[in-house]
Motif scaffolding. Structure first.
Motif, short mmCIF file in Angstrom:
data_model
loop_
_atom_site.label_atom_id
_atom_site.label_comp_id
_atom_site.label_asym_id
_atom_site.label_seq_id
_atom_site.Cartn_x
_atom_site.Cartn_y
_atom_site.Cartn_z
N GLN A 64 0.84 -1.21 0.00
CA GLN A 64 0.00 0.00 0.00
C GLN A 64 0.87 1.25 0.00
OE1 GLN A 64 -3.07 0.07 -0.66
NE2 GLN A 64 -4.37 1.04 0.85
N LEU A 67 2.46 1.60 -3.45
CA LEU A 67 1.49 2.13 -4.40
C LEU A 67 1.33 3.64 -4.24
CD1 LEU A 67 -1.26 -0.63 -4.25
CD2 LEU A 67 0.03 0.03 -6.29
N GLY A 68 1.34 4.11 -2.99
CA GLY A 68 1.25 5.54 -2.77
C GLY A 68 2.44 6.28 -3.35
N ASP A 269 -4.78 3.51 -8.56
CA ASP A 269 -5.88 3.87 -7.66
C ASP A 269 -6.78 2.66 -7.39
OD1 ASP A 269 -4.99 6.46 -7.51
OD2 ASP A 269 -6.34 7.23 -9.06
N LYS A 272 -4.92 0.27 -5.09
CA LYS A 272 -4.87 0.76 -3.71
C LYS A 272 -6.17 0.41 -2.99
CE LYS A 272 -3.35 4.93 -2.86
NZ LYS A 272 -3.17 6.40 -3.01
N ASN A 273 -7.30 0.64 -3.65
CA ASN A 273 -8.60 0.29 -3.05
C ASN A 273 -8.72 -1.21 -2.83
OD1 ASN A 273 -9.37 2.99 -3.08
ND2 ASN A 273 -10.34 2.84 -5.08
N THR A 275 -6.26 -3.38 -2.43
CA THR A 275 -5.35 -3.80 -1.36
C THR A 275 -5.92 -3.47 0.00
OG1 THR A 275 -3.43 -3.47 -2.81
CG2 THR A 275 -3.01 -3.57 -0.44
N GLN A 276 -6.54 -2.29 0.13
CA GLN A 276 -7.14 -1.92 1.41
C GLN A 276 -8.29 -2.86 1.76
OE1 GLN A 276 -6.08 0.58 3.67
NE2 GLN A 276 -7.47 -0.68 4.87
#
Length: 330
Positions: A64, A67-68, A269, A272-273, A275-276
């Motif tokens: 995460q 990715l950021g 994007d 990221k969603n 993975t969260q």
């Protein structure tokens, strides 16, 4: 049979009290820690599964973060390419104005063109994020080939298959296709960037046969221009028309580059969603395996405390039975 050597009732009461105390200790531990499986000794299988899942979540947390960081790099390149497109279109407008202009007017127009060219270089050089610049690059060392750049890889997923093998997946950005300037001195025209690569006047494409055109010279098949260095001073209208074609082709390539970066931005994007969501799912899964049900444990605690008090009372009564034997000798 009454015996002073063996008190069966007391032994039974003691065993019952010990069992109650052990259960009470277990319940108190669950209440204090919040876990019904806090150690491998509580439930080896569940503890092992939960430990692996926690490890995976920790790795996903790093993904995460990666990715950021990757999103920052893509956003920077994407934003600066959009600025570059506007500037290149402005150069094309100046070239249109230079067509048919007098020598004096061309000199004035060139001042503006040169300023725009300098702005292009500043925009590219400023597209640095986390130590990476995908627009203004230098592949003098470490290139896969002379003047070419390795794909930029952004770690996007951490997976574990049914056999327990771990693998990493990446989102790749083709830096070679989006770079604007190449500092590698020996790079060919096709290995250079979108703006500093010399393009054939006839097609507008970067070509290794293209050479810088001489002003007012007879047309040649190898005539070429680079967006970063072209000038209208000393060039005739036919050559300026070729420059417009070159700049227009470069603008289309910039649009393609922005499209690629935009697609990478969307993928990051989404990942990221995803993975969260996966991290949240792991939390829920671990909780179902090892978390204690506090409603159930609090109820059980009260029951065990009562059982403990009754066990102590029963043991006291059983121990008192031995005293009654004395009455037989009075």
């Amino acid at each position: 049979m009454a015996s002073i050597m063996t008190n069966a009732s007391a032994l039974t009461a003691l065993q019952s009290l010990n069992a109650t105390n052990k259960n009470l200790e277990t319940t108190q531990s669950r209440i204090s820690t919040g876990y019904r499986v806090a150690e491998a000794s509580d439930n080896a299988a569940y503890w092992s599964i939960a430990t692996t899942m926690r490890s995976d979540k920790s790795s996903l947390s790093v993904v995460q973060d990666t990715l950021g960081l990757g999103a920052s790099k893509v956003d920077t390149a994407y934003t600066n390419i959009n600025k570059t497109i506007d500037t290149v279109n402005a150069i094309k407008d100046k070239l249109v104005a230079a067509s048919g202009a007098s020598t004096a007017d061309k000199a004035k127009i060139q001042v503006e063109v040169s300023a725009l060219q300098a702005s292009l270089k500043m925009t590219s050089d400023g597209a640095t994020a986390a130590g990476s610049n995908w627009l203004s690059v230098d592949t003098t060392s470490g290139q896969t080939a002379a003047g070419t750049h390795d794909d930029a890889k952004i770690v996007a997923a951490y997976t574990r298959n049914s056999a327990g093998k771990v693998a990493l997946q990446t989102i790749d950005v083709d830096v070679q296709s989006v770079k604007l300037y190449e500092a590698y001195a020996s790079a060919t025209n096709t290995e250079k960037g979108i703006l500093d690569g010399t393009r054939l006047a006839s097609s507008g494409a970067r070509d290794n046969t293209a050479v810088a055109t001489v002003g007012n010279a007879a047309a040649a098949a190898t005539d070429g221009y680079a967006v970063s260095t072209l000038t209208v001073v000393g060039f005739n209208d036919t050559q300026i028309a070729d420059m417009i074609n070159v700049v227009d082709t470069a603008s289309k390539e910039l649009t393609d580059a922005a499209t690629k970066l935009g697609a990478a931005k969307v993928r990051i994007d989404l990942q990221k969603n995803s993975t969260q969501s996966l991290m949240d799912s792991i939390d829920r899964g671990v909780g179902q395996l090892v978390d204690a049900d506090m409603n159930k444990e609090s109820t059980r605690l009260q029951a065990l405390q009562v059982q403990q008090q009754l066990g102590i009372q029963a043991l006291s009564i059983a121990n008192g039975n031995s005293q009654s034997i004395l009455s037989l000798f009075r």
